[in-house]
Design a protein around this motif. Structure first.
Motif, PDB file in Angstrom:
ATOM      1  N   ALA A 186      40.564  18.789 -78.225  1.00  0.00           N
ATOM      2  CA  ALA A 186      40.655  18.179 -76.896  1.00  0.00           C
ATOM      3  C   ALA A 186      39.252  17.890 -76.369  1.00  0.00           C
ATOM      4  CB  ALA A 186      41.391  19.106 -75.935  1.00  0.00           C
ATOM      5  N   LEU A 187      39.122  16.770 -75.653  1.00  0.00           N
ATOM      6  CA  LEU A 187      37.828  16.380 -75.092  1.00  0.00           C
ATOM      7  C   LEU A 187      38.069  15.718 -73.742  1.00  0.00           C
ATOM      8  CD1 LEU A 187      34.945  14.535 -76.920  1.00  0.00           C
ATOM      9  CD2 LEU A 187      35.791  13.637 -74.770  1.00  0.00           C
ATOM     10  N   THR A 188      37.249  16.042 -72.741  1.00  0.00           N
ATOM     11  CA  THR A 188      37.242  15.246 -71.518  1.00  0.00           C
ATOM     12  C   THR A 188      35.882  14.597 -71.352  1.00  0.00           C
ATOM     13  OG1 THR A 188      36.603  17.051 -70.009  1.00  0.00           O
ATOM     14  CG2 THR A 188      38.963  16.699 -70.411  1.00  0.00           C
ATOM     15  N   GLY A 189      35.889  13.390 -70.760  1.00  0.00           N
ATOM     16  CA  GLY A 189      34.706  12.551 -70.800  1.00  0.00           C
ATOM     17  C   GLY A 189      34.021  12.290 -69.484  1.00  0.00           C
ATOM     18  N   ASP A 190      34.328  13.047 -68.423  1.00  0.00           N
ATOM     19  CA  ASP A 190      33.742  12.754 -67.119  1.00  0.00           C
ATOM     20  C   ASP A 190      32.257  13.111 -67.093  1.00  0.00           C
ATOM     21  OD1 ASP A 190      36.511  13.183 -64.908  1.00  0.00           O
ATOM     22  OD2 ASP A 190      36.588  13.158 -67.080  1.00  0.00           O
ATOM     23  N   ASP A 191      31.428  12.163 -66.665  1.00  0.00           N
ATOM     24  CA  ASP A 191      29.987  12.404 -66.527  1.00  0.00           C
ATOM     25  C   ASP A 191      29.690  12.988 -65.158  1.00  0.00           C
ATOM     26  OD1 ASP A 191      28.650  11.589 -68.906  1.00  0.00           O
ATOM     27  OD2 ASP A 191      29.130   9.514 -68.432  1.00  0.00           O
ATOM     28  N   TYR A 192      28.902  14.071 -65.130  1.00  0.00           N
ATOM     29  CA  TYR A 192      28.554  14.721 -63.871  1.00  0.00           C
ATOM     30  C   TYR A 192      27.093  14.539 -63.481  1.00  0.00           C
ATOM     31  CZ  TYR A 192      32.684  17.483 -65.303  1.00  0.00           C
ATOM     32  OH  TYR A 192      33.914  17.892 -65.733  1.00  0.00           O
ATOM     33  N   ALA A 193      26.280  13.911 -64.325  1.00  0.00           N
ATOM     34  CA  ALA A 193      24.837  13.945 -64.079  1.00  0.00           C
ATOM     35  C   ALA A 193      24.168  12.673 -64.584  1.00  0.00           C
ATOM     36  CB  ALA A 193      24.221  15.168 -64.765  1.00  0.00           C
ATOM     37  N   HIS A 194      22.956  12.462 -64.092  1.00  0.00           N
ATOM     38  CA  HIS A 194      22.051  11.477 -64.676  1.00  0.00           C
ATOM     39  C   HIS A 194      20.835  12.222 -65.221  1.00  0.00           C
ATOM     40  CE1 HIS A 194      19.886  11.873 -60.887  1.00  0.00           C
ATOM     41  NE2 HIS A 194      20.956  11.481 -60.225  1.00  0.00           N
ATOM     42  N   ARG A 195      19.805  11.511 -65.596  1.00  0.00           N
ATOM     43  CA  ARG A 195      18.694  12.148 -66.312  1.00  0.00           C
ATOM     44  C   ARG A 195      17.988  13.216 -65.483  1.00  0.00           C
ATOM     45  NH1 ARG A 195      14.347   8.372 -67.879  1.00  0.00           N
ATOM     46  NH2 ARG A 195      13.540  10.188 -68.994  1.00  0.00           N
ATOM     47  N   HIS A 196      17.995  13.078 -64.165  1.00  0.00           N
ATOM     48  CA  HIS A 196      17.175  13.952 -63.319  1.00  0.00           C
ATOM     49  C   HIS A 196      17.943  15.115 -62.704  1.00  0.00           C
ATOM     50  CE1 HIS A 196      13.753  11.149 -63.418  1.00  0.00           C
ATOM     51  NE2 HIS A 196      14.675  10.213 -63.431  1.00  0.00           N
ATOM     52  N   SER A 197      19.264  14.971 -62.533  1.00  0.00           N
ATOM     53  CA  SER A 197      20.009  16.015 -61.841  1.00  0.00           C
ATOM     54  C   SER A 197      21.501  15.699 -61.890  1.00  0.00           C
ATOM     55  CB  SER A 197      19.566  16.119 -60.373  1.00  0.00           C
ATOM     56  OG  SER A 197      19.983  14.970 -59.656  1.00  0.00           O
ATOM     57  N   LEU A 198      22.293  16.586 -61.297  1.00  0.00           N
ATOM     58  CA  LEU A 198      23.707  16.307 -61.101  1.00  0.00           C
ATOM     59  C   LEU A 198      23.885  15.148 -60.120  1.00  0.00           C
ATOM     60  CD1 LEU A 198      25.096  19.930 -60.618  1.00  0.00           C
ATOM     61  CD2 LEU A 198      25.284  18.517 -62.677  1.00  0.00           C
ATOM     62  N   ILE A 199      25.036  14.486 -60.212  1.00  0.00           N
ATOM     63  CA  ILE A 199      25.379  13.432 -59.261  1.00  0.00           C
ATOM     64  C   ILE A 199      25.785  14.040 -57.927  1.00  0.00           C
ATOM     65  CG2 ILE A 199      27.042  11.573 -58.785  1.00  0.00           C
ATOM     66  CD1 ILE A 199      27.138  11.141 -61.851  1.00  0.00           C
ATOM     67  N   MET A 200      26.423  15.195 -57.988  1.00  0.00           N
ATOM     68  CA  MET A 200      26.813  15.943 -56.794  1.00  0.00           C
ATOM     69  C   MET A 200      26.033  17.256 -56.769  1.00  0.00           C
ATOM     70  SD  MET A 200      28.596  16.753 -59.558  1.00  0.00           S
ATOM     71  CE  MET A 200      29.647  15.308 -59.683  1.00  0.00           C
ATOM     72  N   VAL A 225      43.494  24.976 -79.606  1.00  0.00           N
ATOM     73  CA  VAL A 225      42.560  23.997 -80.168  1.00  0.00           C
ATOM     74  C   VAL A 225      41.233  24.072 -79.411  1.00  0.00           C
ATOM     75  CG1 VAL A 225      44.491  22.478 -80.784  1.00  0.00           C
ATOM     76  CG2 VAL A 225      43.207  22.047 -78.682  1.00  0.00           C
ATOM     77  N   PRO A 226      40.125  23.671 -80.046  1.00  0.00           N
ATOM     78  CA  PRO A 226      38.825  23.677 -79.376  1.00  0.00           C
ATOM     79  C   PRO A 226      38.758  22.621 -78.276  1.00  0.00           C
ATOM     80  CG  PRO A 226      38.587  23.540 -81.765  1.00  0.00           C
ATOM     81  CD  PRO A 226      40.023  23.273 -81.463  1.00  0.00           C
ATOM     82  N   PHE A 227      37.885  22.879 -77.299  1.00  0.00           N
ATOM     83  CA  PHE A 227      37.680  21.956 -76.177  1.00  0.00           C
ATOM     84  C   PHE A 227      36.228  21.510 -76.156  1.00  0.00           C
ATOM     85  CE2 PHE A 227      36.667  20.663 -71.913  1.00  0.00           C
ATOM     86  CZ  PHE A 227      37.793  19.944 -71.509  1.00  0.00           C
ATOM     87  N   ILE A 228      36.021  20.189 -76.132  1.00  0.00           N
ATOM     88  CA  ILE A 228      34.688  19.586 -76.040  1.00  0.00           C
ATOM     89  C   ILE A 228      34.505  19.008 -74.643  1.00  0.00           C
ATOM     90  CG2 ILE A 228      33.144  17.784 -76.911  1.00  0.00           C
ATOM     91  CD1 ILE A 228      34.685  17.902 -79.556  1.00  0.00           C
ATOM     92  N   LYS A 229      33.366  19.280 -74.029  1.00  0.00           N
ATOM     93  CA  LYS A 229      33.030  18.646 -72.751  1.00  0.00           C
ATOM     94  C   LYS A 229      31.926  17.638 -72.955  1.00  0.00           C
ATOM     95  CE  LYS A 229      33.161  17.625 -68.548  1.00  0.00           C
ATOM     96  NZ  LYS A 229      33.356  16.236 -68.879  1.00  0.00           N
ATOM     97  N   HIS A 230      32.212  16.405 -72.545  1.00  0.00           N
ATOM     98  CA  HIS A 230      31.196  15.354 -72.535  1.00  0.00           C
ATOM     99  C   HIS A 230      30.654  15.205 -71.121  1.00  0.00           C
ATOM    100  CE1 HIS A 230      29.330  11.360 -72.659  1.00  0.00           C
ATOM    101  NE2 HIS A 230      29.975  11.170 -71.522  1.00  0.00           N
ATOM    102  N   THR A 231      29.361  15.310 -70.973  1.00  0.00           N
ATOM    103  CA  THR A 231      28.695  14.835 -69.768  1.00  0.00           C
ATOM    104  C   THR A 231      27.233  14.576 -70.102  1.00  0.00           C
ATOM    105  OG1 THR A 231      28.011  15.292 -67.489  1.00  0.00           O
ATOM    106  CG2 THR A 231      28.368  17.211 -68.917  1.00  0.00           C
ATOM    107  N   ASP A 232      26.778  13.393 -69.774  1.00  0.00           N
ATOM    108  CA  ASP A 232      25.362  13.058 -69.954  1.00  0.00           C
ATOM    109  C   ASP A 232      24.512  13.800 -68.930  1.00  0.00           C
ATOM    110  OD1 ASP A 232      25.838  11.096 -71.981  1.00  0.00           O
ATOM    111  OD2 ASP A 232      26.500   9.718 -70.427  1.00  0.00           O
ATOM    112  N   ALA A 315      23.342  10.370 -78.807  1.00  0.00           N
ATOM    113  CA  ALA A 315      23.511  11.035 -77.513  1.00  0.00           C
ATOM    114  C   ALA A 315      24.221  10.114 -76.537  1.00  0.00           C
ATOM    115  CB  ALA A 315      22.163  11.475 -76.963  1.00  0.00           C
ATOM    116  N   HIS A 316      25.227   9.494 -76.963  1.00  0.00           N
ATOM    117  CA  HIS A 316      26.267   8.800 -76.214  1.00  0.00           C
ATOM    118  C   HIS A 316      27.037   7.910 -77.152  1.00  0.00           C
ATOM    119  CE1 HIS A 316      28.761   6.639 -73.402  1.00  0.00           C
ATOM    120  NE2 HIS A 316      28.493   7.602 -72.548  1.00  0.00           N
ATOM    121  N   ASN A 317      26.577   6.677 -77.405  1.00  0.00           N
ATOM    122  CA  ASN A 317      27.264   5.861 -78.404  1.00  0.00           C
ATOM    123  C   ASN A 317      26.311   4.813 -78.971  1.00  0.00           C
ATOM    124  OD1 ASN A 317      27.897   4.551 -75.657  1.00  0.00           O
ATOM    125  ND2 ASN A 317      28.447   2.932 -77.078  1.00  0.00           N
ATOM    126  N   LEU A 318      26.690   4.280 -80.121  1.00  0.00           N
ATOM    127  CA  LEU A 318      25.876   3.291 -80.810  1.00  0.00           C
ATOM    128  C   LEU A 318      26.080   1.919 -80.186  1.00  0.00           C
ATOM    129  CD1 LEU A 318      26.732   4.408 -84.453  1.00  0.00           C
ATOM    130  CD2 LEU A 318      24.716   5.038 -83.103  1.00  0.00           C
TER     131      LEU A 318
END
Length: 328
Positions: A186-200, A225-232, A315-318
């Motif tokens: 299982a994977l969820t894809g919500d991004d919480y951050a940008h390069r400098h900090s969290l968005i919130m 099953v394993p859980f993967i978290k995606h966030t940049d 570190a994201h996609n090609l």
């Protein structure tokens, strides 16, 4: 080991026979740049002998606005750019009255898992089949607009929670169905951050996102099953929160996000987390030489793959803008 065995060993933080390779997204322009027209994503996975593949839930286009713009089942308007990535333009929920009237799509619709069914027939037991969903941030901001949702966190907490609750009720049901069918991860894809900090703020993350993310993690745990978290981005401020709720893998460990030092990540969290990603898409892959790419990849394997627990990926996609020799 076959791809499935290699991939799952890495997720368990074990040492496989070699570092597994998997990309979250491989878009059509990249596939066609390497092989020409006619090859789909599943064919590409097989040709390149990737160890896993990503499956999205199937959404239908409700209204085709023009050749690049459409509206989906959620009422969200999207535009597809040249890189074959859709970006949200507008959402249907402008007010609480809109939410009162809103009816989300049916998570049990017959077409929802058609692509997963095809992948299971072709790859089950041979390659790790990762089902990608979302948690409590991305679809609320698609529906409401990012700025509006972040203001709701301050001005209208109840409204923000209602949006997250609706999204996660839907997403958890689809994930539950996908894992019942046989998806391996299982994977969820919500991004919480940008390069400098969290968005919130970290406090807002803990109130408006963390409980709903934990619900998605719990769905995976219930199925074993394993859980993967995606966030940049730079997520150091919430790393302990992510570990606490039980995720197994962090992606994409963006190498040029401030504070996301790979050695420190491995030292502090490598006993409890596997890592996936880490290959720089902002400098090395687009602008480096082939030798630069080789050196960078070797370094990531030495750091993040020490003792196991690493899956190699960008570190994201090609993107097709990358030199094909660097991708290959």
């Amino acid at each position: 080991m076959n791809g499935y065995e290699r991939f799952m060993a890495a997720l368990r933080r074990e040492q496989p026979d070699r570092v597994p390779i998997w990309e979250l997204i491989v878009n059509k322009p990249v596939v066609e740049g390497i092989y020409g027209p006619g090859l789909d994503y599943h064919d590409f996975v097989e040709r390149e002998d990737l160890d896993g593949l990503t499956i999205f839930e199937d959404q239908r286009i409700v209204d085709r606005i023009d050749s690049t713009t459409y509206r989906d089942e959620w009422g969200i308007t999207w535009r597809v750019e040249d890189v074959d990535v859709p970006y949200p333009l507008d959402g249907p929920i402008k007010s609480e009255a809109d939410l009162d009237r809103y009816v989300p799509p049916d998570p049990d619709a017959d077409h929802r898992l058609a692509t997963l069914e095809k992948a299971l027939k072709r790859f089950k037991g041979e390659k790790a089949i990762v089902f990608l969903s979302h948690d409590g941030f991305e679809f609320p901001h698609y529906l409401r607009g990012m700025d509006n949702l972040l203001l709701d966190y301050i001005d209208n907490p109840e409204f923000a929670h209602r949006l997250a609750r609706m999204a996660v009720d839907y997403k958890s049901r689809v994930m539950d169905r996908a894992l019942d069918m046989g998806a391996d991860v299982a994977l969820t894809g919500d991004d919480y951050a940008h390069r400098h900090s969290l968005i919130m703020s970290p406090t807002q993350f803990r109130e408006y996102i963390k409980p709903y993310l934990k619900e998605m993690v719990d769905v995976a745990k219930e199925h074993g099953v394993p859980f993967i978290k995606h966030t940049d981005g730079d997520i150091w401020a919430i790393m302990d929160d992510l570990v606490e709720i039980g995720l197994d893998v962090l992606y994409p460990v963006q190498p040029n996000a401030f504070g996301m030092d790979h050695r420190e990540l491995k030292e502090r969290h490598g006993d409890g987390l596997a890592f996936w990603g880490g290959i720089d898409v902002q400098h090395v892959l687009p602008f480096g030489t082939e030798e630069d790419v080789r050196k960078h990849v070797r370094e990531r394997i030495e750091i993040l793959g020490a003792g196991g627990g690493y899956i190699l990926a960008s570190a994201h996609n090609l993107l097709r803008a990358f030199p094909l020799e660097n991708i290959l």
